[in-house]
Design a protein around this motif. Structure first.
Motif, short mmCIF file in Angstrom:
data_model
loop_
_atom_site.label_atom_id
_atom_site.label_comp_id
_atom_site.label_asym_id
_atom_site.label_seq_id
_atom_site.Cartn_x
_atom_site.Cartn_y
_atom_site.Cartn_z
N SER A 196 -118.38 2.70 -50.95
CA SER A 196 -118.66 1.41 -50.34
C SER A 196 -119.93 1.48 -49.49
CB SER A 196 -117.47 0.97 -49.48
OG SER A 196 -116.30 0.83 -50.26
N VAL A 203 -116.04 2.08 -57.99
CA VAL A 203 -114.72 2.54 -57.56
C VAL A 203 -114.55 4.03 -57.86
CG1 VAL A 203 -113.64 0.30 -57.96
CG2 VAL A 203 -113.69 1.97 -59.81
N TYR A 244 -113.17 -2.36 -46.73
CA TYR A 244 -114.25 -1.61 -47.35
C TYR A 244 -115.30 -2.52 -47.97
CZ TYR A 244 -111.34 2.53 -46.72
OH TYR A 244 -110.58 3.53 -46.18
N ALA A 245 -114.93 -3.78 -48.26
CA ALA A 245 -115.94 -4.73 -48.73
C ALA A 245 -117.00 -4.98 -47.66
CB ALA A 245 -115.28 -6.05 -49.15
N CYS A 259 -116.98 -6.76 -59.49
CA CYS A 259 -116.46 -5.63 -58.69
C CYS A 259 -117.61 -4.67 -58.39
CB CYS A 259 -115.36 -4.90 -59.46
SG CYS A 259 -113.97 -5.93 -59.94
N THR A 279 -111.18 0.83 -54.10
CA THR A 279 -112.28 0.98 -53.14
C THR A 279 -112.18 2.33 -52.43
OG1 THR A 279 -110.94 -0.11 -51.46
CG2 THR A 279 -112.45 -1.49 -52.75
N GLY A 334 -113.63 -7.15 -52.38
CA GLY A 334 -112.88 -5.90 -52.25
C GLY A 334 -111.54 -6.00 -52.95
N GLY A 382 -109.11 -2.94 -49.28
CA GLY A 382 -110.06 -3.67 -50.10
C GLY A 382 -110.93 -4.60 -49.28
N THR A 389 -112.12 -5.69 -56.62
CA THR A 389 -112.37 -4.29 -56.95
C THR A 389 -111.08 -3.49 -56.99
OG1 THR A 389 -114.55 -4.47 -55.87
CG2 THR A 389 -113.71 -2.25 -56.26
N SER A 390 -110.07 -3.92 -56.25
CA SER A 390 -108.78 -3.23 -56.27
C SER A 390 -107.92 -3.63 -57.46
CB SER A 390 -108.02 -3.52 -54.97
OG SER A 390 -108.76 -3.11 -53.84
#
Length: 814
Positions: free
Chosen positions: A137, A392, A97-98, A389, A132, A108, A94, A111-112
């Motif tokens: 991303s 995804v 990948y952010a 977020c 993610t 990230g 997370g 988003t998870s």
């Protein structure tokens, strides 16, 4: 019609079924029976019953189906272990990948968390892990950096630009852009799912998806180079942005920050070695070693106690706020700027999700609803966008961990979400000293699987050149253009290959496999034998407007009958025959007139002195000139025009109903390649225009030699069109079929169709194909039925000669 016919050792004793008889035997339903009216369908869709309502609720909320049946004793512990393992993977992925999305790492983690919880209620897959993903991303990062570049957030001192970057303002606006894109993409997915558009993912073939992710991995690598080398290249957008960014990074290599490079290299080497060890020990371990989490913890400890940021100016993650953020409505004004990117994210995310979901469903024996998956993913993105977020989809690595560690249901997603939630609430500030180079190394090593997809080139080269072209074009377009334009170009090219393959199919003539009812291509099967007098024609694709004309041309070529030229010549010869008949009538009248004049002169001479009439002599002289010179000149000119071409000559006198039998001949020109159908005369001779002393043609006219024309004979009395490959037929194809029936009937060749699907027959009926001359008696249930009917109807008596192999094959039939 009953038929008993023998093919080699195989004897058929059954009724030959044409379409009309088949409908009588099977009592086929009418179009109205199988296709209810719009009013009836609307009434049925609005009719509400308790069972229908229950099915609708259960399909919309799959959790209501499996949660009441959930067994804690059977599934509780496996789901808990699996969820903890996946949650541990969520933390490093997370945050890492952010960075690809050009967002602060904490987003990230958000988003998870939220999308995974939403998917538990609406998703139908039991094993995929929502969160993610590398490709999405990168796609989000391209949008955020395009709409919020660094140049827009340079601090000002009055009217002067200081050159210092306002990171807080930049990150805040980028979060708004990412959230707006995610919400819009989610809404697109929900709408597509509600209108049952789940099949849209099928247009992304496996070679296209693999090439696209491979090219996206290259974008990801270039995006992480600035963190690995510690440089600050200019970020470019649009076409060729990857090339320009890579060029700028290469120009900055002399300014590489060595401490950052060392941290990156150590992290990469450690990750690769640990992952290889993990793969080697995986059969002996109950759960895989959390290599990425160990790397993050080790990197954070080393950076914190070694003061890498202050002593060596190594860039670190920075402040990670603890606690959850309140939901907020995304900036709707951004929707118009990101709609193209949102659509691309919706399609790519769904394609990856449904492919992974169907893979695990097939392995474990359950079903994944493609439309419901589209709705579930859309709701995950839409709700997640309100909590800041970004887009995804499932991750292959996390989904494999969830499946291999024993996960049974989406309760594993609850356990992984709890791990992420605890990290956000309590452990987030502990990772403030984590070097960004470590996160970049995690991204770099996790792309190893995508780089292995370059081996697809060798595989596709051996299996399918067209799929290889799709792979290469997708890869190249995604590299050179941006990810959204690359996806559009890839889908366009893939669809173009499908259109070209249907427009240029394989046409073949079928032959019978002795002793069976099978008919196969005679060019690819040595044992297949042509049916004497019958040509069985098949296309490998359905007939529609794009290939209808090519279908007709291929039928002419394969049958050996240039029907267009033959009909033109026939019409021309009919007109000439009529002119000859009129001239013959005039000559007969003039001859009768001369005979009467001769009788009168003889009577006058017998009665007395001869009487000379100027008018009678002048008329006799004029008739002679018309019969001799003018006719000879016309015939001479006609002979010169037609010598060396295929033409049509009447072989029998005109009957009272105006018809006559025609013979197709060829001149002595060896370059002429036109082919005609030769009708057989009872005495075995060929009548030419030279048979009349008044209608003389060049003496080099001869019957067309079969050997000089290739392997196809013209001794054809029937053509069977195999439509087993057609799944629909449009109005253009229907007109083409009508023309085929009408044109070939002009030269006494019967046309039949076989193996039509019921939907094709219905479309023929709606298109007005059937008439008094073209009835359903021309359609047969199978090719074999059509062959039996042709042989019974026309037999083999009209065929003057066969090839030796065909003689031996057909001797048992007569």
């Amino acid at each position: 019609m009953d038929s008993t016919r023998k093919f080699g050792k195989y004897r058929v004793e059954r009724e030959v079924l044409d379409e009309q008889r088949l409908e009588e035997v099977t009592q086929r339903k009418t179009y109205a029976d199988t296709h209810p009216s719009l009013t009836e369908r609307l009434k049925d869709s609005l009719r509400c019953t308790i069972p229908k309502l229950k099915r609708s609720v259960m399909s919309s909320l799959p959790v209501l189906y499996w949660l009441p049946k959930y067994s804690v004793w059977d599934y509780g512990m496996p789901d808990l272990i699996s969820g903890i393992s996946v949650g541990i993977m969520h933390l490093p992925q997370g945050m890492a990948y952010a960075l690809l999305a050009s967002l602060p790492p904490v987003f990230g983690l958000y988003t998870s968390l939220y999308p995974a919880l939403i998917y538990i209620f609406f998703g139908t897959s039991r094993h995929i892990s929502i969160g993610t993903f590398t490709v999405l991303s990168i796609m989000v990062g391209s949008v955020t950096e395009r709409l919020a570049p660094d140049a827009y957030f340079l601090k000002r001192n009055g009217t002067n630009i200081t050159g210092e970057l306002d990171i807080t303002a930049r990150d805040s606006y980028r979060v708004q852009v990412a959230a707006a894109t995610t919400v819009l993409g989610g809404l697109i997915q929900v709408v597509l799912g509600l209108v049952k558009f789940g099949f849209v993912g099928t247009y992304l073939s496996e070679p296209l998806v693999r090439a696209y992710t491979t090219a996206a991995a290259a974008h990801a690598v270039v995006a992480q180079l600035k963190y690995i080398f510690g440089v600050s290249p200019t970020r470019f957008n649009g076409s060729l942005s990857l090339v320009y960014t890579l060029k700028d990074v290469c120009s900055l290599l002399p300014h590489t920050h060595l401490p950052t490079l060392v941290a990156s290299a150590v992290s990469i080497v450690f990750l690769i070695a640990a992952k290889e060890l993990n793969s080697f020990l995986s059969p002996k371990l109950p759960v895989p070693i959390p290599v990425e989490l160990i790397t993050i913890v080790a990197g954070t400890l080393i950076s914190s106690y070694g003061h890498l940021n202050s002593n060596f100016t190594i860039s670190v993650v920075g402040e990670i706020p603890s606690g959850l953020r309140s939901p907020s409505v995304p900036d709707v004004s951004l929707f118009g700027k990101v709609i193209g990117d949102a659509f691309a994210l919706a399609i790519v995310g769904y394609a990856i999700s449904i492919s992974l979901g169907k893979t695990f469903a097939l392995k474990h024996g359950y079903k994944v609803d493609s439309n419901q998956e589209l709705v579930a993913l859309g709701l995950s993105n839409t709700v997640g966008g309100f909590f800041q977020c970004y887009s995804v989809c499932p991750s292959m690595s996390r989904s494999l961990i969830q499946e291999t560690t024993g996960g049974k249901t989406q309760m594993a997603g609850v356990a992984s979400a709890l791990i992420v939630l605890i990290t956000i609430l309590k452990l987030g500030p502990l990772f403030q000293e984590l070097p960004k180079a470590v996160l970049a190394a995690i991204v770099f090593v996790n792309l190893k699987g995508m780089f292995k997809q370059y081996s697809d080139i060798v595989t596709l080269w051996k299996s399918s050149k067209i799929d290889l072209m799709v792979w290469l074009v997708t890869w190249m377009s995604t590299l050179l253009f941006n990810l959204d334009l690359g996806l559009a170009a890839s889908i366009t090219f893939a669809l173009l290959t499908v259109i070209l393959r249907t427009q240029l199919p394989t046409y073949s003539v079928l032959g019978n496999v002795p002793g069976t009812e099978l008919y196969v291509d005679i060019e690819t099967h040595r044992e297949a034998r042509e049916i004497p007098g019958v040509t069985i024609f098949r296309s490998s694709a359905t007939v529609y407007f794009a290939n209808a004309e090519l279908y007709l041309e291929a039928l002419k070529e394969k049958s050996g009958l240039d029907i267009s030229k033959m009909i033109i010549y026939k019409r021309r010869q009919e007109a000439k025959q009529k002119r000859r008949e009129r001239r013959a009538e005039r000559r007969a009248k003039r001859q009768a007139k001369r005979e009467r004049q001769a009788q009168r002169r003889a009577a006058k001479q017998h009665s007395g002195a001869p009487v000379f009439s100027v008018e009678e002599e002048a008329g006799s002289w004029r008739d002679t000139c018309l019969d001799g010179d003018v006719t000879d000149k016309e015939e001479q000119g006609w002979t010169e025009r037609e010598n060396g071409t295929v033409f049509v000559i009447p072989t029998t006198p005109r009957t009272p109903d105006g018809h006559c039998r025609w013979e197709y001949l060829k001149g002595g020109d060896p370059d002429c390649t036109s082919i005609g159908w030769i009708s057989e005369l009872h005495d075995g001779d060929t009548t030419t225009l030279g048979s009349s002393s008044e209608d003389t043609l060049s003496h080099d006219l001869e019957r067309v030699s079969l050997g000089s024309l290739g392997k196809w004979t013209w001794d054809i009395h029937s053509i069977i069109i195999d439509l087993s490959t057609a799944n629909f037929i449009d109005t253009v194809a229907i007109k083409t079929m009508k023309n085929i029936f009408q044109d070939f009937s002009e030269i006494d060749v019967d046309i039949y169709m076989a193996a039509c699907q019921a939907s094709v027959v219905e479309q023929l009926e709606l298109g007005g194909f059937f008439t008094e001359s073209i009835t359903k008696r021309r359609l047969f249930a199978s090719v074999h039925d059509a062959v039996l009917y042709c042989l019974n109807h026309r037999g083999a008596t009209s065929i003057p000669r066969y090839e030796p192999s065909v003689d031996a094959y057909t001797s048992t039939k007569l």
